[in-house]
Write a protein that holds these residues in place. Structure first.
Motif, PDB file in Angstrom:
ATOM      1  N   TYR A  81       0.876  -1.171   0.000  1.00 45.78           N
ATOM      2  CA  TYR A  81       0.000   0.000   0.000  1.00 45.78           C
ATOM      3  C   TYR A  81       0.911   1.217   0.000  1.00 45.78           C
ATOM      4  N   VAL A  82       0.638   2.150  -0.912  1.00 45.62           N
ATOM      5  CA  VAL A  82       1.502   3.311  -1.068  1.00 45.62           C
ATOM      6  C   VAL A  82       0.636   4.566  -1.201  1.00 45.62           C
ATOM      7  N   VAL A  83       1.042   5.603  -0.494  1.00 48.95           N
ATOM      8  CA  VAL A  83       0.440   6.920  -0.688  1.00 48.95           C
ATOM      9  C   VAL A  83       1.430   7.735  -1.504  1.00 48.95           C
ATOM     10  N   ASN A  84       0.933   8.302  -2.610  1.00 50.94           N
ATOM     11  CA  ASN A  84       1.766   9.081  -3.511  1.00 50.94           C
ATOM     12  C   ASN A  84       1.382  10.550  -3.454  1.00 50.94           C
ATOM     13  N   ASP A 119      -8.841  -0.882  -1.118  1.00 54.91           N
ATOM     14  CA  ASP A 119     -10.047  -0.863  -0.299  1.00 54.91           C
ATOM     15  C   ASP A 119      -9.825   0.187   0.792  1.00 54.91           C
ATOM     16  N   PRO A 120     -10.741   1.134   0.970  1.00 53.04           N
ATOM     17  CA  PRO A 120     -10.557   2.174   1.993  1.00 53.04           C
ATOM     18  C   PRO A 120     -10.346   1.608   3.405  1.00 53.04           C
ATOM     19  N   ALA A 121     -10.964   0.490   3.718  1.00 51.40           N
ATOM     20  CA  ALA A 121     -10.785  -0.116   5.047  1.00 51.40           C
ATOM     21  C   ALA A 121      -9.342  -0.571   5.240  1.00 51.40           C
ATOM     22  N   GLN A 122      -8.718  -1.076   4.189  1.00 51.90           N
ATOM     23  CA  GLN A 122      -7.317  -1.498   4.271  1.00 51.90           C
ATOM     24  C   GLN A 122      -6.409  -0.291   4.489  1.00 51.90           C
ATOM     25  N   ASP A 166       4.282 -10.422   2.867  1.00 48.17           N
ATOM     26  CA  ASP A 166       3.222 -10.656   1.877  1.00 48.17           C
ATOM     27  C   ASP A 166       1.914 -11.044   2.552  1.00 48.17           C
ATOM     28  N   GLU A 167       2.014 -11.972   3.493  1.00 47.87           N
ATOM     29  CA  GLU A 167       0.814 -12.425   4.207  1.00 47.87           C
ATOM     30  C   GLU A 167       0.180 -11.261   4.970  1.00 47.87           C
ATOM     31  N   PHE A 168       1.011 -10.435   5.582  1.00 43.10           N
ATOM     32  CA  PHE A 168       0.533  -9.279   6.324  1.00 43.10           C
ATOM     33  C   PHE A 168      -0.243  -8.334   5.404  1.00 43.10           C
ATOM     34  N   VAL A 169       0.377  -7.958   4.282  1.00 40.42           N
ATOM     35  CA  VAL A 169      -0.256  -7.009   3.358  1.00 40.42           C
ATOM     36  C   VAL A 169      -1.577  -7.556   2.815  1.00 40.42           C
ATOM     37  N   LEU A 170      -1.565  -8.810   2.453  1.00 43.90           N
ATOM     38  CA  LEU A 170      -2.782  -9.398   1.871  1.00 43.90           C
ATOM     39  C   LEU A 170      -3.860  -9.673   2.905  1.00 43.90           C
ATOM     40  N   SER A 171      -3.511  -9.609   4.199  1.00 40.18           N
ATOM     41  CA  SER A 171      -4.491  -9.870   5.256  1.00 40.18           C
ATOM     42  C   SER A 171      -5.170  -8.599   5.771  1.00 40.18           C
ATOM     43  N   LEU A 172      -4.708  -7.435   5.342  1.00 37.51           N
ATOM     44  CA  LEU A 172      -5.283  -6.192   5.844  1.00 37.51           C
ATOM     45  C   LEU A 172      -6.735  -6.014   5.415  1.00 37.51           C
TER      46      LEU A 172
END
Length: 172
Positions: A81-84, A119-122, A166-172
């Protein structure tokens, strides 16, 4: 080319839109699709040859980019997830999938990134984590030490949760 200071104005990527860019081995932009150009608010000419870090938002932990580059240089793909930060100071969040590009001998010759609307929740779940990491980075006078401390904090969080990145990011 100096990016503006963040204004707090958020731009949203469309549900079906895809930002695509390619860079050389040094992270200089070699391709940007029209969605990237529109969201970043730079012209094609301004983007070509510029470092991809041109759109780095100050609220984006440097430790995440360290992980990204470490992963890519080990010939693996990564999601993040990146904010630009756009040229006008507005920002936009993306869910990025970055992969190395290989030649016929298996050597990395560049990088390819596809970014979608997250997804905004993520995003709401990742914001406090990124804030903690940025705070850790800011605690150190030396930027490199700050990034390393932040990276270690991120690794500690992953260990505490018993998951890989990877698991962390995909679990958000």
């Amino acid at each position: 080319m100096q990016a503006m200071r963040p204004t707090g104005v958020e731009n949203l990527l469309g549900e079906e839109e895809l930002i695509v860019s390619k860079t050389d081995l040094k992270g200089r932009i070699t391709y940007a699709n029209d969605v990237f150009i529109r969201m970043a608010k730079y012209s094609w000419k301004e983007l070509m040859g510029a470092p991809h870090s041109l759109i780095r938002h100050p609220d984006m932990p440097r430790a995440v980019f360290k992980l990204l580059w470490d992963t890519l240089q080990s010939k693996q793909e990564i999601f993040a997830y990146v904010v630009n930060l756009a040229k006008d100071g507005s920002h936009y969040w993306v869910f990025a999938h970055v992969t190395p590009t290989f030649d016929e001998r298996g050597n990395i010759v560049g990088y390819h990134s596809n970014r979608r609307k997250p997804d905004p929740a993520q995003i709401e779940r990742i914001k406090p984590i990124y804030k903690t990491l940025c705070t850790e980075e800011a605690r150190h006078a030396n930027a490199k030490e700050g990034m390393q401390a932040s990276f270690e904090a991120m690794v500690g969080l992953l260990k505490q949760q018993g998951v890989g990145y990877d698991e962390f990011v995909l679990s958000l």
